[in-house]
Structures are given as structure tokens and as C-alpha cells.
Design an enzyme around this catalytic site. Structure first.
Site: not given
Ligand code: 6A9
Length: 749
Positions: A483, A716
Site C-alpha cells: 500500500d 494485523e
């Protein structure tokens, strides 16, 4: 340039399926295999949900009520908030058994799922749910509902409780499955006005398609719910079937499955004598949640397709063909849907547990390929999946890729065959799978090799970065999977991304292995994969394109300046109104150069073992990895070096740093694998690699276990300075790779 429409069907190519036999139609996925995987906890987006692997399945799910600030709140869909302290599968075998614990404010819910061998053929057999409620402030009771459907035959659901409970039941008709908890709660509230109690209406509409049981208890209690299908006539056999899935027989069945799970865990991962009990618990949660998180989705993706060249519009998309997807998910509460590159990492773990599940999941993904060889990255299939994603992220862009990690799995399987990890039957299955998969993998490779190619021979870059925006400090590259990891400041076609180049090497090398392995005569050979692999692993060429001597690091190349920053500015809009906004200001002159950000991307040549074991560049990589001022920490390796100008920088007002410092498990796993590799091959640096390997491995394990002890959750990503879990909760996608780290299982090359 490819034409927009497919010649034959005159359908736009982006939504035309790849014209070759589907993998999921292979005979290995029919018959007994299909039957054994028919029912499951395939609704990972629910706290507890069961469905069959058929598009419009009968579904079952759990809801419960808690009081929050004096108001009743219904739990149903998994939420990412910390209202629930934690939840997750403690054990799950991906097939016929799972046990989950949910920690609610004042109680612990335990949900178990189990299938029996009993049941009529063709409907996937009978199954049962046990719900155990503990820590809250009486002969057997039975309630039942029934119905008939083509895909299950005549069915009945029997509810039995061990203590006295108050139960109510209502049925109603609604097409809406997403807002079910809202509908149920409305019914409860209406009753409350009449009776002063939160009670269901005890009514049922004709032709109801939803049945809701309400169970109220003030005690610790256990409820068993047995489902039987394919009922031909009500004989004594029926009673046996229900008996065997409730009460004591259910207890012993669950106990049996629990023992089998633990035995298989030991056999697959072989950890027991090496690690302490707390660590083992986390290892079991990792595989349990990975398997328990597998879902079945059905629906149509939205694919970007400009309808007019003049104006952008909200419905600039086309629907992909209706498709099913059997897949694991990264995070049940936050991202309960399929992601292409996540899936390769998931399967590195899953194939070691059950290679048949892996083959079918990889097959499902490859079947989603269109005629151009493109696979949509994020799969939002069906109403439930749609309800968990903001609108602006739904549409997929056919120009965007995502790393071909499925090839990591395929290469693992091939090496597994080479090293005789599989029995003969499984070996044959893998081979016939590869035989059919080859044309699709070949097309996938070509899609990358044409659409993501760079200007120079042997160079690649992730296409689709925004080169117009002034709203981002560094335009993102979602395709890469990393990202906001910083790239060249001013995207253009001169870019070269070192990570993509290495992924292409992996792809070419894997294709070459498959060819060699299967025998070149058996499959269509369209590319000279061996030469491409050779070109992409050419060390001199790689160094010319990406190596920076000053830093001793591999870097991207592109149009770049370090002199950019975000500043508040008055902006005049088209309609004349003014507002203050954060915009990017470039105060340096971008030029073509190596991009000086060290981080995960810099370690790709190391991860893919392109660096010769005796090269002093290998020594440099080891220095970079182990340097506490750069990416090393006591909790794992940082995504971006502390020395980078964009370390922990916001990308825009609301875009917090994501891959700009935090510690991620998938990349740590890859780097650790290579440390392991370089510590075992001959060369001047193997003992140095060994020392770093040992230390990184124990840092990663210690930190994940510590966080799990404190929060009950696998996260995460982990904080770069304190090691604390952050981002999505219950992220048991690639973070579950910690189990392979515990068992020291790494890909062979
Ligand atoms: C955003 C927000 C309610 C981001 O694990 C899935 C992906 C990875 O593939 C990718 O590498 N995650 C990583 O950078 C999560 C992606 C979520 C995108 C959708 C919507 C919804 O919040």
C-alpha cells in the site's frame, strides 16, 4: 493493444472468463471430497455461522443480546471494536470439527461445531452445534423446526438444552440477510412494550424463511442444536441420528475430535518438545483460526469499466460473472473476504495441514481469471461481504495486479513431491491439478509480463499509481500489497520496482520448474521460462538496475525527490468556495535516480535468494537486517527503516502510516526463511546468518505470544517501538505464519 470486446462472445474482455476447463470441475473435487466439505463454518464474518458450499445455502447463525449503557445490543456480525475482549477458534480442523471461545463482558460463550458420519448421501451429512454459556447470574427440553429444500432434502433442526431454559421462537419472511440482527431486535423491542421483557413474539408467518430461537438463561447452560437432512421418512433411525448429535454422545464425539485435532497438530508441526505451553496455545490458535476462518462466498465482483470517455460516473463498472469462492480470509471482523496475495501466504500454512483444501482453494482463485489472464485482487462476493466494506473500495481495476504468491504454494507442492512429502494418491492429485492449472498460470504470467513491464529489459513496475494527485505525500501502490510503502515521489513510466522484479523471477522460475517436472512434452510451452528466470536472476544485471553501493541496499528506481511535504493550503474549488486542505508541496526537482527508502522492498533479492552465498553483498544485507538503527527491533523487522524520510509519516490528513514502520508477519516470514537458507548453505556468512536467524525467530515468537497472552488476539501488525499488536483485531491471516516460524517450516527453492 487488446481489443475491448471478446471476438466470440462480443462481451467486454474484462468480464469474459478464461476459456479453459475450470479447475474446480476436476474429478478430485467431486464425489466424496465435495460431500465431506459440504457443510462448514463457512461464514467467517459471523461470530458463529454455518452454511453449505452451495450458492444459496440454508444458513444458521448465532445472535446474542448484551446490555450496553442500559440498552440492549445484538451481536451477530463480527465487529472489530473491543466490545468483545477476544474471540476465536481454539481448535478447528477445516472439515468436521471446531471449538471457539468468545469473551463477552460478563460471560464466556463456547461454540462447537461437529459433523457426523450419519446422514443421507448427497446432502453432506448431519451436523451439530453446541453452545455453552458460562459465568452468568432445571429436565430436557426439545424444540424443533423443519422444512424441505432441493439442496438438503427434508430437514429438521432440534434444539436440546441440558438445564431449564426459557425459549421462544418466531419465524418470519425477509429477503434481507445482512440486517437480520436489526430485524430480530425490532421484534424483541415490540414485545418489550407489551410485556416489559425482551421476548420474541412466539409467532410464525406462513412460508417463513427465517426462524429465530430465543433462549434465556440465568445459569451456566449448554444448548445442543442438531441438524439432520435428506429425511426420507420418520423412522426410528431419525431418533438415533438426533440422539447421537446431542447430549452425552455429542460430548464424546467432541472429545474424540479434540483429541484427534491435537494429535494431528503434533504430527504436522512437531513442536511439543521444543516450545513451552503458552507458545503451543498460540500455535493452535493460529492454525485453528486459519482453518476456522475459511469461508464460502458467492456473488459478482464489480469491475471498473468507463462507460463514457467524457465523464466519470458512479456506475463505471461491469459485473463479473457470478462466481463462488472458497477461501481463507485475513481477518474475520475486519476483512472477511478473499484477498489474492494474502491467500498464497494462507496456503503455505494450510497445505501442511490438508493439501486437498489447499488445492481446491487455489483452484477457486485460478478459476476467477478472465480471458486476459487477470485475477481481481479483492473479492467482494455477496451481500454479507459487501456490507463489510466501504463503497469506494468495492470496484476492482483490471489494470491492477497483486503479487503472485499462489506460485509460492505451487512451488512448495512441487518441492514436497520431490522430497517425498506426499503419498502416491496425493501426488497424483497434485500432478493432475498442475496439468490443468498450467494454461492459466501461463496466462497469469503473461498478464504481468505485458501489463506491468518497465522500459528497460528485465524491469517491472506496479502500474496504476496516481501521478496527478497532490493529496498524497507519496502516491500509494495498493497493487504491490504494500500500500503506502514509499516509492518514487513522482510516478512515471521510468519506474522500476525491485519487489515486482523479484516476484517475476519467482513466477518464471516456478513455471520453469513445473515444465521440467511435468515433462515439456506434456504441456504447452509458450514462453522460454528458463531464459526469463535466468535473466531475472542475473546478479550483475540486478545490481546494475537496483543496487545502491552507498547504502549497500537494493532500491527502487524512478523520478524522485526527497523534497516533498504536506502543507495546509487554501484551495479554491470549481464552484468558487474556499477551504483549507492538506496538499503536497514539492520543493525539490525530481530526477531519475535510485529511491533512497530502505525497508521490506530492499530485501526482496535476499528473500528470493538471488544473492550468491559468497557475495559480500550478502554480508551487507545481513548488516542491514541486524542493524538496530535501521530495521531491526526486539519484536521483528520494521517495514520501513527508521532512517527513511517517510518513516511513520502520514500519507494524507487521514491516512495513517501503514507499511511505514510497523512490523508485518508475512515479510518477516520471508526474510526469516532466507536467513535460515543462508545459514544452511556453504559460504563465508553462514554462521552470521545463523545467529541473526535465531535471534529474529525468537523475537517474533516471543512478541506474538506476549501479545496473545495480554489480549487473546493475533494482530494485523505490531508496533515498531513497543511491539504491541495493532491494526485489525483477530487477524489470523498471514500473521498465523508464526506457527510455521515456531515449527521452522520454510519454502525450499
Ligand atoms: C479497506 C477498510 C472497515 C491491507 O489483508 C488484506 C489487505 C492486504 O492484502 C494488503 O496487503 N490489507 C494490506 O496492505 C487490508 C485491506 C483492506 C482494504 C479495504 C476497507 C474497511 O474497514
Amino acid at each position: 493493444i487488446k481489443p475491448l470486446l471478446d471476438d466470440e462472445s462480443q462481451r467486454p474482455r474484462v468480464i469474459t472468463p478464461f476459456p479453459s476447463p475450470k479447475l474446480t470441475d476436476l474429478s478430485m473435487f467431486q464425489g466424496e471430497h465435495k460431500e465431506s466439505l459440504y457443510w462448514g463454518t463457512y461464514r467467517p464474518q459471523m461470530y458463529f455461522g454455518v452454511r453449505a458450499r452451495t450458492p444459496k445455502s440454508l444458513v444458521a447463525g448465532l445472535m446474542w443480546l448484551v446490555m450496553k449503557d442500559g440498552k440492549p445490543v445484538m451481536r451477530h456480525f463480527c465487529e472489530n471494536s473491543n466490545d468483545l475482549k477476544s474471540f476465536g477458534w481454539k481448535e478447528h480442523n477445516g472439515r468436521d470439527f471446531g471449538r471457539q471461545e468468545l469473551f463477552e463482558q460478563n460471560m464466556v460463550l463456547e461454540t462447537s461445531f461437529v459433523k457426523s458420519e450419519e446422514g443421507s448421501l448427497g446432502y453432506g451429512g448431519d451436523w451439530s452445534i453446541r453452545i455453552n454459556v458460562q459465568n452468568m447470574l432445571n429436565d430436557d427440553e426439545v424444540k424443533r423446526t423443519s422444512g424441505s429444500r432441493q439442496d438438503v432434502g427434508n430437514w429438521q433442526m432440534h434444539l436440546k438444552s441440558q438445564n431449564h431454559l426459557e425459549t421462544h421462537y418466531c419465524g418470519f419472511k425477509t429477503p434481507d440477510i445482512v440486517n437480520l440482527s436489526g430485524l430480530v431486535q425490532q421484534n424483541l423491542t415490540a414485545q418489550e412494550e407489551k410485556s416489559g421483557l425482551l421476548q420474541l413474539s412466539d409467532s410464525s408467518e406462513d412460508s417463513s424463511n427465517i426462524y429465530v430461537f430465543q433462549i434465556s438463561t440465568t445459569n451456566q447452560s449448554t444448548i445442543d442444536i442438531a441438524f439432520v437432512s435428506g429425511i426420507k421418512e420418520e423412522t426410528s433411525n431419525m431418533e438415533n441420528r438426533i440422539m447421537s448429535l446431542t447430549g452425552l454422545p455429542l460430548s464424546s464425539l467432541l472429545e474424540e475430535k479434540h483429541i484427534a485435532f491435537n494429535a494431528k497438530f503434533n504430527e504436522c508441526f512437531n513442536l511439543s518438545d521444543k516450545l513451552d505451553p503458552e507458545t503451543l496455545v498460540v500455535g493452535k490458535a493460529a492454525i485453528g483460526n486459519m482453518l476456522g476462518g475459511i469461508g464460502y462466498f458467492y456473488g459478482q465482483s464489480k469491475i471498473h469499466f468507463p462507460k463514457s470517455p467524457l465523464a466519470k460516473s458512479e456506475d463505471d463498472f461491469l459485473l463479473y460473472w457470478p462466481a463462488e469462492l472458497y477461501t481463507a480470509v485475513p481477518s474475520r471482523p475486519r476483512f472477511p473476504r478473499g484477498f489474492l496475495w494474502d491467500e498464497g501466504f494462507h496456503q503455505l500454512l494450510i497445505w501442511r495441514w490438508d493439501v486437498h483444501i489447499t488445492l481446491e482453494i487455489v483452484g477457486n482463485w485460478l478459476d476467477l481469471m478472465n480471458i486476459d489472464g487477470w485475477i481481481p485482487r479483492e473479492q467482494v462476493l455477496g451481500a454479507e461481504a459487501l456490507s463489510k466494506i466501504p463503497k469506494q473500495y468495492v470496484v476492482q481495476f483490471p489494470s491492477n495486479g497483486n503479487p503472485p504468491t499462489l506460485l509460492l504454494v505451487i512451488r512448495d507442492l512441487i518441492n514436497g513431491i520431490r522430497t517425498e512429502k506426499f503419498n502416491e494418491a496425493d501426488r497424483d492429485k497434485i500432478l493432475s491439478f498442475l496439468d490443468r492449472a498450467f494454461v492459466r498460470l501461463d496466462a497469469w504470467f503473461k498478464w504481468f509480463n505485458t501489463s506491468q513491464i518497465g522500459k528497460e529489459k528485465g524491469s517491472y513496475y506496479w502500474h496504476g499509481r496516481d501521478n496527478i494527485t497532490n493529496r498524497e505525500l507519496n502516491p500509494q501502490s495498493l497493487s504491490s500489497g504494500l500500500d503506502d510503502y514509499p516509492r518514487a515521489s513522482h510516478p512515471n513510466e521510468d519506474e522500476r520496482h525491485v519487489d515486482l522484479r523479484c516476484w517475476m523471477y519467482l513466477a518464471a522460475d516456478s513455471m520453469n520448474s513445473i515444465q521440467e517436472f511435468m515433462g515439456k512434452n506434456d504441456i504447452l510451452v509458450t514462453e522460454d521460462y528458463s531464459s526469463i528466470a535466468k535473466l531475472l536472476s542475473d546478479f550483475t544485471l540486478l545490481n546494475q538496475m537496483h543496487y545502491d553501493k552507498d547504502h549497500g541496499a537494493y532500491l527502487d528506481f524512478g523520478n524522485h525527490t526527497e523534497e516533498v511535504r504536506l502543507v495546509w493550503k487554501e484551495v479554491i474549488h470549481e464552484d468558487g468556495h474556499l477551504s483549507r486542505e492538506l496538499v503536497r508541496e514539492t520543493y525539490g526537482k525530481p530526477e531519475l535516480r535510485l529511491v533512497p527508502h530502505i525497508g521490506y522492498v530492499s530485501f526482496f533479492p535476499f528473500m528470493f535468494r538471488i544473492i550468491p552465498a559468497d557475495s559480500s553483498i550478502l554480508d551487507k544485507q545481513l548488516d542491514l537486517i541486524s542493524n538496530g538503527n535501521i530495521v531491526w527491533s526486539d519484536y521483528g523487522l520494521l517495514s520501513l527503516a527508521k532512517t527513511s524520510s517517510l518513516y511513520m509519516k502520514y500519507n494524507s490528513e487521514h491516512q495513517a502510516p501503514y507499511w511505514r514502520g510497523a512490523i508485518w508477519m508475512n515479510m518477516n516470514y520471508m526474510i526469516l526463511s532466507s536467513l535460515h537458507h543462508y545459514s544452511t548453505v556453504d559460504g563465508p556468512y553462514n554462521s552470521k546468518a545463523r545467529t541473526i536467524y535465531e535471534e529474529l525467530r525468537s523475537n517474533l515468537i516471543r512478541n506474538v505470544v506476549r501479545n496473545y497472552d495480554q489480549t487473546g488476539i493475533i494482530w494485523e501488525h505490531y508496533d515498531q517501538t513497543k511491539g504491541t499488536g495493532e491494526g485489525a483485531r483477530v487477524f489470523t491471516g498471514w500473521s498465523a505464519l508464526i506457527l510455521l516460524i515456531m515449527s521452522e517450516e520454510y519454502p525450499l527453492f
